[in-house]
Scaffold this active site. Structure first.
Site, PDB file in Angstrom:
ATOM      1  N   GLY A 118      87.018  56.732  36.265  1.00  0.00           N
ATOM      2  CA  GLY A 118      87.885  57.481  37.164  1.00  0.00           C
ATOM      3  C   GLY A 118      89.194  57.900  36.534  1.00  0.00           C
ATOM      4  O   GLY A 118      89.920  58.723  37.093  1.00  0.00           O
ATOM      5  N   SER A 131      82.136  57.056  33.375  1.00  0.00           N
ATOM      6  CA  SER A 131      81.662  56.872  34.748  1.00  0.00           C
ATOM      7  C   SER A 131      80.167  56.584  34.813  1.00  0.00           C
ATOM      8  O   SER A 131      79.439  56.694  33.824  1.00  0.00           O
ATOM      9  CB  SER A 131      81.956  58.126  35.568  1.00  0.00           C
ATOM     10  OG  SER A 131      81.094  59.184  35.159  1.00  0.00           O
ATOM     11  N   CYS A 132      79.716  56.246  35.998  1.00  0.00           N
ATOM     12  CA  CYS A 132      78.294  55.960  36.214  1.00  0.00           C
ATOM     13  C   CYS A 132      77.417  57.135  35.790  1.00  0.00           C
ATOM     14  O   CYS A 132      76.427  56.958  35.068  1.00  0.00           O
ATOM     15  CB  CYS A 132      78.049  55.597  37.677  1.00  0.00           C
ATOM     16  SG  CYS A 132      78.813  56.718  38.881  1.00  0.00           S
TER      17      CYS A 132
END
Length: 335
Positions: A111, A140-141
């Site tokens: 983020g 991030s994912c």
């Protein structure tokens, strides 16, 4: 050898999982976690035996709630070798000065912007570059999920370009404040989405563009991946490459949805129903006129967790070989 002392700043969706995963390793230990308020997550952390640290102004509130804090967040930072900052996106950057003052290493999540740490990390793609670094950002994912498949495919066959469409879950299962509930939202409207450029912070030479939308589900993201490859190969060749990756799981045997993948996570007794691997549908892997297509699902709550553990190991130089760190992390958490 002494264990690396790890503190988790922000014990939420990612933080609580990172704490458990790091604590499971034999070369690191959790010396504390932070919470701003004495809510149910703090109560669980207290029950699990983690030392809780809180803002100095809130220490009395924790005492009254029956979960006395071990000290302030500043005191936690002073005791750690590495801080894993799992505070909400955009908040972590305000903590950098604190970490610099204490002289501790820090890991941020996806983020935050790449520039905050100066190095974006994925264990498969660029582990060795993080050796000894003071600041690292675990991507991030979605970016993690893309790097895990793009890197080995590119290494095996070469890549001309990558185009990805992401159907993103609207929010996490425990989040009652966000949506949509009954809509599909192109997000962002202006293309490309940030995911493609973010992949390039890890694998700079990849030509990649992405588009994303939010859909009314909380379980997982789903990616439609299209890659134009440099060298000829078959769908079976690609299956063999992806099948060799320890953090890629093929989902078949009648699994046709993210709901069924989450049921598998429950059935194999994963903690918190976590699915740390990319879930690729092998039947979707298709080659057509030199272009590769496939679907994969990404469990946003947990996929970055093993990556954080590997980042700690690289920064502390506990292991110089990324492949060995991946195996060590996987074994300790049960992947």
């Amino acid at each position: 050898m002494a264990k690396a002392k790890i503190a988790v700043n922000g014990y939420g969706t990612i933080g609580k999982r990172v704490a458990d995963a790091a604590q499971a390793q034999d070369d690191m230990e959790i010396i504390g976690i932070s919470k701003t308020k004495p809510n149910y997550e703090a109560a669980v952390a207290h029950q699990l035996g983690y030392d809780i640290y809180a803002p100095a102004a809130n220490l009395e509130a924790f005492e009254k709630a029956g979960m006395p804090a071990a000290g302030s967040i500043e005191e936690m930072v002073e005791k750690a070798d590495v801080i894993v900052d799992c505070t909400p996106g955009g908040i972590g950057k305000s903590n950098k000065a604190l970490y610099e003052k204490a002289g501790v290493k820090a890991i941020w999540q996806g983020g935050e912007d790449h520039e905050l740490a100066g190095y974006s990390f994925n264990a498969v793609a660029n582990y060795e570059g993080a050796l000894g670094l003071d600041f690292v950002r675990v991507v991030s994912c979605n970016t993690t999920g893309l790097c895990r498949v793009i890197y080995p495919i590119d290494k095996a066959f070469g890549t001309k370009k990558v185009r990805v469409t992401l159907a993103r879950r609207a929010t996490d299962p425990n989040d009652i404040k966000k949506g949509p509930i009954n809509a599909i939202v192109p997000d962002p409207i202006k293309l490309p989405s940030h995911h493609g450029p973010d992949v390039k912070t890890v694998i700079p030479h990849i030509d990649i563009t992405s588009a994303a939308m939010k859909i009314p589900t909380t379980l997982m993201h789903v990616h439609t991946v299209n890659m134009e490859l440099k060298n000829e190969c078959t769908a079976e060749d690609v299956r063999q490459v992806l099948g060799s990756q320890s953090r890629v799981r093929f989902v078949g045997q009648g699994i046709t949805s993210t709901a069924e993948i989450m049921e598998v996570a429950r059935d194999i007794k994963r903690p918190r129903n976590d699915m740390w691997e990319n879930c690729v549908w092998p039947d979707s892997i298709t080659m057509h006129e030199g272009e590769l297509y496939f679907f994969q699902a990404i469990h946003q709550e947990s996929i970055v967790v093993p990556e954080n553990v590997d980042a700690i190991r690289a920064m502390m130089e506990l292991e110089s070989d990324g492949a060995k760190s991946i195996l060590k992390t996987n074994k300790a958490i049960g992947l």
